[in-house]
Structures are given as C-alpha cells and as structure tokens.
Design a protein around this motif. Structure first.
Motif: not given
Length: 206
Positions: A4-10, A59, A63-64, A66
């Motif tokens: 995940s590229a976002s900690e808020e959206k694992p 995406h 969620r974004p 990597h």
C-alpha cells in the motif's frame, strides 16, 4: 510484490474476496497469491503479460499501491567449473552468456602464500527462478550446479542461524570451543558445534 502507498489504507484491511477480484481484473488468474506479515502481497505470475500489467498498477481496488519485482525470487544462482574460461574476465563471460539469462558472474579465488589465485569455479546469477541444468559455452556444454551459500554463523558464540549483533549468549573461542579468552589460544582444536577435532570454521564440519 504489492504494498500500500497509504498508511491510512493498508491492503491488509481488504477482504479476501476484494483482493481476488482486484487481481483478477488486472492480470487474470495468477499462479499464487500470498499475504505477508507486513500486509503486502506476494504474487507469482504464470505469464509475462500478467507481470507487465501488475507493474503498471498504481491503484488496487480503492487504494494507491506500489508494485515491484521481488529482489531474490525472480533469480537463481548456479556454479560452473570450466578450465577453458580461465583467461576470460568476469565481464567478458557475462557478456557472452547474456543470451542464456546470465546477469552476473563471480569467479572464486583462493589465497595461497599471501597471493590471491583465481580458480576455474564461477558463480552465475540467472534472471529466472528456475536454474538450467547446463549452459552452452561456445562449443562446450557445461553442467550447472545449484549454488548453496555458507550457513549464517555467529562470530560471538559460533552457533548457526544468527549474527553476533543479535547474539545473547557467552562468547566462545573459535579454536577450543570454551569461553573466549584474551590470550592466544593454545588448546586442542575442538568444534563448539559438533565437538569434532577441528576449528568451528572448518568447511568439513558435520
């Protein structure tokens, strides 16, 4: 390897159904999918096009992400022995073998009377997970053996499986196997692992 590229959206918060549908939409049916401890996903592809599609992904579901190629699972290492390559450099050998998937060549050297002597043994790294049984070296067919690295050994307690930075036990002498002493050891050779009559670093240790 997808993370995940976002900690808020694992990715770990996605349901198994959402994950399966997400990968299916991007690459079709994959060979295997595994969730790692950190919440990322390790996937194995059946076809090159699947890997190419996944590597373009930014995406996943909602969620974004990597996506990257795993550093070790997409390569393999083998050993060859060939006298006819003794006068060639590592770079020259690699360039000649590139069409067979060789991306790195390392020649084994030994020390004798203070001099570094090159050998006819070469470590080859291939850009694929399956190791070939043989390679073609000009007009020769050379057998490729599996490369088995030396086991991780602690230089503090001499046990296997961890490094000295993480060792929590008493330091041992590499010669006699007893508690480490400051003065030069003159005791008999005793391996602290197998109790055999050799130093703990001996390659023939059982």
């Amino acid at each position: 390897l997808m993370s995940s590229a976002s900690e808020e959206k694992p990715l770990s918060k996605l349901s198994p159904f959402a994950v399966q549908k997400g990968f299916q939409a991007i690459a079709g049916t994959l060979k295997s999918t595994k969730k790692l401890r950190d919440g990322s996903f390790l996937v194995e592809c059946s076809r090159r096009t699947q890997a190419e599609n996944l590597l373009k992904t930014v995406h996943f579901v909602d969620r974004p992400v990597h996506v990257s190629v795993h550093k070790t699972l997409n390569s393999s290492r083998g050993v060859i022995r060939c006298r006819d390559l003794s006068d060639m450099s590592e770079t020259e050998i690699r360039d000649e073998l590139q069409t067979q998937g060789v991306v790195e060549v390392h020649r084994v050297t030994v020390k004798k009377e203070g001099k570094v002597i090159p050998t006819n043994t070469l470590f080859l790294t291939f850009n694929r997970p399956d190791l070939p049984k043989e390679i073609v070296v000009g007009y020769l067919k050379v057998k490729v053996e599996l490369f088995v690295p030396n086991p991780l050994r602690c230089f503090n307690c001499n046990k296997f499986g961890h490094t000295s930075q993480r060792c929590r036990t008493t330091a041992k002498c590499q010669r006699c196997g007893k508690d480490k002493h400051e003065e030069q050891c003159e005791g008999p050779l005793i391996c602290s692992n197998c109790k055999g009559p050799h130093a703990v670093s001996a390659k023939d240790c059982l």
